[in-house]
Design a protein around this motif. Structure first.
Motif, PDB file in Angstrom:
ATOM      1  N   ILE A  18       0.837  -1.206   0.000  1.00  0.00           N
ATOM      2  CA  ILE A  18       0.000   0.000   0.000  1.00  0.00           C
ATOM      3  C   ILE A  18       0.870   1.254   0.000  1.00  0.00           C
ATOM      4  O   ILE A  18       0.591   2.222  -0.718  1.00  0.00           O
ATOM      5  N   THR A  19       1.937   1.249   0.791  1.00  0.00           N
ATOM      6  CA  THR A  19       2.848   2.404   0.812  1.00  0.00           C
ATOM      7  C   THR A  19       3.510   2.591  -0.542  1.00  0.00           C
ATOM      8  O   THR A  19       3.605   3.717  -1.051  1.00  0.00           O
ATOM      9  N   ALA A  20       3.962   1.493  -1.151  1.00  0.00           N
ATOM     10  CA  ALA A  20       4.595   1.588  -2.467  1.00  0.00           C
ATOM     11  C   ALA A  20       3.615   2.132  -3.503  1.00  0.00           C
ATOM     12  O   ALA A  20       3.971   2.974  -4.337  1.00  0.00           O
ATOM     13  N   ASP A  25       5.540   6.431  -8.696  1.00  0.00           N
ATOM     14  CA  ASP A  25       5.697   7.424  -9.762  1.00  0.00           C
ATOM     15  C   ASP A  25       5.808   8.842  -9.205  1.00  0.00           C
ATOM     16  O   ASP A  25       5.245   9.778  -9.745  1.00  0.00           O
ATOM     17  N   SER A  26       6.544   9.005  -8.120  1.00  0.00           N
ATOM     18  CA  SER A  26       6.756  10.319  -7.515  1.00  0.00           C
ATOM     19  C   SER A  26       8.110  10.881  -7.942  1.00  0.00           C
ATOM     20  O   SER A  26       9.089  10.153  -8.032  1.00  0.00           O
ATOM     21  N   TYR A  27       8.128  12.172  -8.191  1.00  0.00           N
ATOM     22  CA  TYR A  27       9.347  12.830  -8.649  1.00  0.00           C
ATOM     23  C   TYR A  27       9.628  14.059  -7.802  1.00  0.00           C
ATOM     24  O   TYR A  27       8.731  14.612  -7.187  1.00  0.00           O
ATOM     25  N   THR A  28      10.866  14.482  -7.810  1.00  0.00           N
ATOM     26  CA  THR A  28      11.245  15.732  -7.171  1.00  0.00           C
ATOM     27  C   THR A  28      12.292  16.398  -8.056  1.00  0.00           C
ATOM     28  O   THR A  28      12.902  15.746  -8.895  1.00  0.00           O
ATOM     29  N   ILE A  70      16.601   4.829   1.594  1.00  0.00           N
ATOM     30  CA  ILE A  70      15.404   5.673   1.666  1.00  0.00           C
ATOM     31  C   ILE A  70      15.845   7.096   2.007  1.00  0.00           C
ATOM     32  O   ILE A  70      15.983   7.468   3.165  1.00  0.00           O
ATOM     33  N   GLU A  71      16.086   7.896   0.974  1.00  0.00           N
ATOM     34  CA  GLU A  71      16.723   9.200   1.163  1.00  0.00           C
ATOM     35  C   GLU A  71      15.722  10.342   1.307  1.00  0.00           C
ATOM     36  O   GLU A  71      15.940  11.246   2.099  1.00  0.00           O
ATOM     37  N   GLN A  72      14.649  10.349   0.526  1.00  0.00           N
ATOM     38  CA  GLN A  72      13.688  11.438   0.575  1.00  0.00           C
ATOM     39  C   GLN A  72      12.807  11.274   1.803  1.00  0.00           C
ATOM     40  O   GLN A  72      12.381  10.175   2.138  1.00  0.00           O
ATOM     41  N   LEU A  73      12.531  12.358   2.511  1.00  0.00           N
ATOM     42  CA  LEU A  73      11.756  12.270   3.744  1.00  0.00           C
ATOM     43  C   LEU A  73      10.369  11.687   3.523  1.00  0.00           C
ATOM     44  O   LEU A  73       9.885  10.910   4.339  1.00  0.00           O
ATOM     45  N   SER A  74       9.707  12.056   2.430  1.00  0.00           N
ATOM     46  CA  SER A  74       8.363  11.529   2.201  1.00  0.00           C
ATOM     47  C   SER A  74       8.393  10.017   2.045  1.00  0.00           C
ATOM     48  O   SER A  74       7.521   9.303   2.547  1.00  0.00           O
ATOM     49  N   VAL A  75       9.424   9.509   1.380  1.00  0.00           N
ATOM     50  CA  VAL A  75       9.556   8.060   1.213  1.00  0.00           C
ATOM     51  C   VAL A  75       9.949   7.430   2.545  1.00  0.00           C
ATOM     52  O   VAL A  75       9.404   6.391   2.937  1.00  0.00           O
ATOM     53  N   PHE A  77       9.312   8.449   5.612  1.00  0.00           N
ATOM     54  CA  PHE A  77       8.179   8.389   6.528  1.00  0.00           C
ATOM     55  C   PHE A  77       7.081   7.474   6.000  1.00  0.00           C
ATOM     56  O   PHE A  77       6.354   6.859   6.774  1.00  0.00           O
ATOM     57  N   GLY A  78       6.968   7.374   4.678  1.00  0.00           N
ATOM     58  CA  GLY A  78       5.988   6.472   4.109  1.00  0.00           C
ATOM     59  C   GLY A  78       6.231   5.032   4.532  1.00  0.00           C
ATOM     60  O   GLY A  78       5.306   4.295   4.862  1.00  0.00           O
ATOM     61  N   PHE A  79       7.484   4.614   4.528  1.00  0.00           N
ATOM     62  CA  PHE A  79       7.819   3.240   4.878  1.00  0.00           C
ATOM     63  C   PHE A  79       8.193   3.073   6.351  1.00  0.00           C
ATOM     64  O   PHE A  79       8.461   1.962   6.787  1.00  0.00           O
ATOM     65  N   TYR A  80       8.172   4.146   7.099  1.00  0.00           N
ATOM     66  CA  TYR A  80       8.579   4.090   8.499  1.00  0.00           C
ATOM     67  C   TYR A  80       7.725   3.111   9.303  1.00  0.00           C
ATOM     68  O   TYR A  80       8.247   2.293  10.060  1.00  0.00           O
ATOM     69  N   HIS A  81       6.410   3.170   9.100  1.00  0.00           N
ATOM     70  CA  HIS A  81       5.515   2.301   9.869  1.00  0.00           C
ATOM     71  C   HIS A  81       5.784   0.831   9.569  1.00  0.00           C
ATOM     72  O   HIS A  81       5.876   0.003  10.476  1.00  0.00           O
ATOM     73  N   ALA A  82       5.943   0.491   8.293  1.00  0.00           N
ATOM     74  CA  ALA A  82       6.212  -0.902   7.932  1.00  0.00           C
ATOM     75  C   ALA A  82       7.525  -1.376   8.538  1.00  0.00           C
ATOM     76  O   ALA A  82       7.615  -2.495   9.058  1.00  0.00           O
ATOM     77  N   ARG A  83       8.549  -0.539   8.496  1.00  0.00           N
ATOM     78  CA  ARG A  83       9.848  -0.935   9.028  1.00  0.00           C
ATOM     79  C   ARG A  83       9.806  -1.096  10.548  1.00  0.00           C
ATOM     80  O   ARG A  83      10.519  -1.917  11.100  1.00  0.00           O
ATOM     81  N   GLN A  84       8.955  -0.310  11.221  1.00  0.00           N
ATOM     82  CA  GLN A  84       8.848  -0.458  12.671  1.00  0.00           C
ATOM     83  C   GLN A  84       8.082  -1.722  13.050  1.00  0.00           C
ATOM     84  O   GLN A  84       8.312  -2.283  14.113  1.00  0.00           O
ATOM     85  N   MET A  85       7.180  -2.170  12.179  1.00  0.00           N
ATOM     86  CA  MET A  85       6.414  -3.381  12.463  1.00  0.00           C
ATOM     87  C   MET A  85       7.335  -4.586  12.604  1.00  0.00           C
ATOM     88  O   MET A  85       7.143  -5.430  13.458  1.00  0.00           O
ATOM     89  N   ASP A  86       8.322  -4.660  11.710  1.00  0.00           N
ATOM     90  CA  ASP A  86       9.259  -5.784  11.740  1.00  0.00           C
ATOM     91  C   ASP A  86      10.553  -5.330  11.077  1.00  0.00           C
ATOM     92  O   ASP A  86      10.749  -5.498   9.876  1.00  0.00           O
ATOM     93  N   PRO A  87      11.475  -4.716  11.852  1.00  0.00           N
ATOM     94  CA  PRO A  87      12.685  -4.134  11.261  1.00  0.00           C
ATOM     95  C   PRO A  87      13.636  -5.156  10.652  1.00  0.00           C
ATOM     96  O   PRO A  87      14.541  -4.793   9.924  1.00  0.00           O
ATOM     97  N   SER A  88      13.421  -6.436  10.916  1.00  0.00           N
ATOM     98  CA  SER A  88      14.326  -7.442  10.359  1.00  0.00           C
ATOM     99  C   SER A  88      13.936  -7.872   8.952  1.00  0.00           C
ATOM    100  O   SER A  88      14.724  -8.493   8.247  1.00  0.00           O
ATOM    101  N   ARG A  89      12.726  -7.515   8.509  1.00  0.00           N
ATOM    102  CA  ARG A  89      12.264  -7.942   7.185  1.00  0.00           C
ATOM    103  C   ARG A  89      12.501  -6.859   6.152  1.00  0.00           C
ATOM    104  O   ARG A  89      12.374  -5.677   6.417  1.00  0.00           O
ATOM    105  N   GLY A  90      12.829  -7.285   4.954  1.00  0.00           N
ATOM    106  CA  GLY A  90      12.985  -6.351   3.851  1.00  0.00           C
ATOM    107  C   GLY A  90      11.677  -6.187   3.106  1.00  0.00           C
ATOM    108  O   GLY A  90      10.624  -6.672   3.519  1.00  0.00           O
ATOM    109  N   ALA A  91      11.734  -5.520   1.971  1.00  0.00           N
ATOM    110  CA  ALA A  91      10.543  -5.311   1.163  1.00  0.00           C
ATOM    111  C   ALA A  91      10.103  -6.638   0.539  1.00  0.00           C
ATOM    112  O   ALA A  91      10.916  -7.535   0.332  1.00  0.00           O
TER     113      ALA A  91
END
Length: 136
Positions: A18-20, A25-28, A70-75, A77-91
């Motif tokens: 869902i986060t992905a 398709d986001s640009y800066t 994960i360099e851009q802040l929006s990205v 923070f977008g994935f922050y919740h998923a990474r906190q759920m289980d920091p040992s798992r990758g995408a």
């Protein structure tokens, strides 16, 4: 459906997907021009031994890893919740051979549709992997 059928569709995987999708398709603007900093489907880090074997949904990288891509802040923070759920798992990952079967033949056989699909959904690395292993 791919992750559900493989038994991998838990809250962690669903949150990553869902986060992905929400960041896809986001640009800066960067000094060198437009920079694509989030894409739905990526390729694992080329330094990993299995980088030609999988497509990655969203972003790899732990939130507490100093080398996290994960360099851009929006990205971040977008994935922050998923990474906190289980920091040992990758995408979540999809095997290249499985991914071949997930792309509808109508897309693969129509150059205009295939170009649109690869432009919106795939990062540069995933585009290159797609061209080498899947494109007709």
């Amino acid at each position: 459906m791919y992750f559900r059928d493989s038994g991998e569709l838990d809250n962690f995987t669903l949150t990553n997907i869902i986060t992905a999708l929400s960041l896809a398709d986001s640009y800066t603007e960067a000094p060198q021009g437009a920079s694509d900093y989030s894409t739905l489907i990526r390729r694992p880090n080329p330094s990993q031994p299995d980088s030609d074997d999988y497509f990655v949904i969203g972003r790899e990288g732990r939130i507490d890893d100093p080398a996290c891509p994960i360099e851009q802040l929006s990205v971040f923070f977008g994935f922050y919740h998923a990474r906190q759920m289980d920091p040992s798992r990758g995408a979540p990952k999809i095997c290249v051979e499985d991914f071949r079967n997930l792309v509808p033949v109508e897309i693969r056989m129509d150059p205009v549709l295939e170009d649109a699909f690869t432009e919106v959904c795939l990062s540069d690395g995933a585009w290159e992997l797609y061209q080498r292993k899947i494109a007709a």
